[in-house]
Design a protein around this motif. Structure first.
Motif, PDB file in Angstrom:
ATOM      1  N   LYS A   7       0.849  -1.183   0.000  1.00  0.00           N
ATOM      2  CA  LYS A   7       0.000   0.000   0.000  1.00  0.00           C
ATOM      3  C   LYS A   7       0.891   1.242   0.000  1.00  0.00           C
ATOM      4  CE  LYS A   7      -3.893  -2.099   2.379  1.00  0.00           C
ATOM      5  NZ  LYS A   7      -4.416  -2.585   1.136  1.00  0.00           N
ATOM      6  N   LEU A   8       0.713   2.096  -0.983  1.00  0.00           N
ATOM      7  CA  LEU A   8       1.497   3.324  -1.088  1.00  0.00           C
ATOM      8  C   LEU A   8       0.633   4.490  -0.629  1.00  0.00           C
ATOM      9  CD1 LEU A   8       3.112   2.679  -4.569  1.00  0.00           C
ATOM     10  CD2 LEU A   8       4.090   2.245  -2.321  1.00  0.00           C
ATOM     11  N   TYR A  65      -4.611   5.231   0.439  1.00  0.00           N
ATOM     12  CA  TYR A  65      -3.588   4.452  -0.253  1.00  0.00           C
ATOM     13  C   TYR A  65      -3.957   4.163  -1.695  1.00  0.00           C
ATOM     14  CZ  TYR A  65      -2.024   3.187   4.448  1.00  0.00           C
ATOM     15  OH  TYR A  65      -1.577   3.221   5.742  1.00  0.00           O
ATOM     16  N   VAL A  66      -2.918   3.776  -2.446  1.00  0.00           N
ATOM     17  CA  VAL A  66      -3.064   3.078  -3.713  1.00  0.00           C
ATOM     18  C   VAL A  66      -2.513   1.688  -3.425  1.00  0.00           C
ATOM     19  CG1 VAL A  66      -2.254   2.894  -6.092  1.00  0.00           C
ATOM     20  CG2 VAL A  66      -2.807   5.112  -5.158  1.00  0.00           C
ATOM     21  N   PRO A  87      -7.627   1.328  -5.954  1.00  0.00           N
ATOM     22  CA  PRO A  87      -7.984   2.132  -4.777  1.00  0.00           C
ATOM     23  C   PRO A  87      -7.715   1.393  -3.462  1.00  0.00           C
ATOM     24  CG  PRO A  87      -9.669   2.330  -6.447  1.00  0.00           C
ATOM     25  CD  PRO A  87      -8.709   1.285  -6.932  1.00  0.00           C
ATOM     26  N   GLY A  88      -7.285   2.136  -2.458  1.00  0.00           N
ATOM     27  CA  GLY A  88      -6.860   1.576  -1.187  1.00  0.00           C
ATOM     28  C   GLY A  88      -7.934   0.876  -0.380  1.00  0.00           C
ATOM     29  N   CYS A  89      -9.213   1.046  -0.732  1.00  0.00           N
ATOM     30  CA  CYS A  89     -10.288   0.395   0.014  1.00  0.00           C
ATOM     31  C   CYS A  89     -10.423  -1.084  -0.367  1.00  0.00           C
ATOM     32  CB  CYS A  89     -11.615   1.118  -0.206  1.00  0.00           C
ATOM     33  SG  CYS A  89     -12.204   1.063  -1.902  1.00  0.00           S
ATOM     34  N   VAL A  90      -9.684  -1.545  -1.390  1.00  0.00           N
ATOM     35  CA  VAL A  90      -9.799  -2.916  -1.879  1.00  0.00           C
ATOM     36  C   VAL A  90      -8.760  -3.804  -1.186  1.00  0.00           C
ATOM     37  CG1 VAL A  90      -9.746  -4.368  -3.948  1.00  0.00           C
ATOM     38  CG2 VAL A  90     -10.594  -2.030  -4.098  1.00  0.00           C
TER      39      VAL A  90
END
Length: 132
Positions: A70-71, A94-95, A115-118
């Protein structure tokens, strides 16, 4: 301690050199076959499977490992976009990326800029990483 203090440079000069360095790295990696992300050949899969099995005898049909990264991302001013990249577990934006590493250290499969929610397992499913 920031890079500005270490090298005694202003942010504008430092940013210029960092951008220049990034361009050089991209040009070098573009032409380096070891930096290429590509699926292994069936022969390579057999070699990787044997290498994993010799180290871990309980694993009989495994040739690689996957891990998510996660970036950090700056928050968006748009609530819809911000919500997509927000990770409730870590409470940040995050990405997300998932990489599949072979025993020789190369990246053989990658799925990135999600997307960071995944969750990582969903990213791997979307990227058909379980099918290989």
């Amino acid at each position: 301690m920031s890079l500005q203090l270490i090298f005694g440079m202003s942010m504008s000069n430092l940013r210029m050199y960092l951008k220049f360095g990034q361009k050089i790295i991209v040009q070098i990696l573009k032409h380096d076959p070891a930096a290429k992300i590509q699926l292994p050949t069936p022969e390579e899969v057999s070699e990787f499977t044997a290498a994993v099995h010799s180290k871990h005898p309980a694993l009989t049909n495994v040739w690689a490992t996957m891990d998510g990264v996660k970036l950090l991302l700056q928050q968006s001013g748009n609530d819809l976009i911000q919500n997509q990249f927000y990770n409730g577990w870590t409470h940040d934006h995050y990405v997300s990326n998932v990489f599949c590493f072979a025993p020789d250290g190369t990246v053989r499969i990658a799925f990135f800029n999600v997307p960071g929610c995944v969750h990582d397992s969903q990213i791997a499913d979307w990227g058909n990483m379980f099918e290989v």
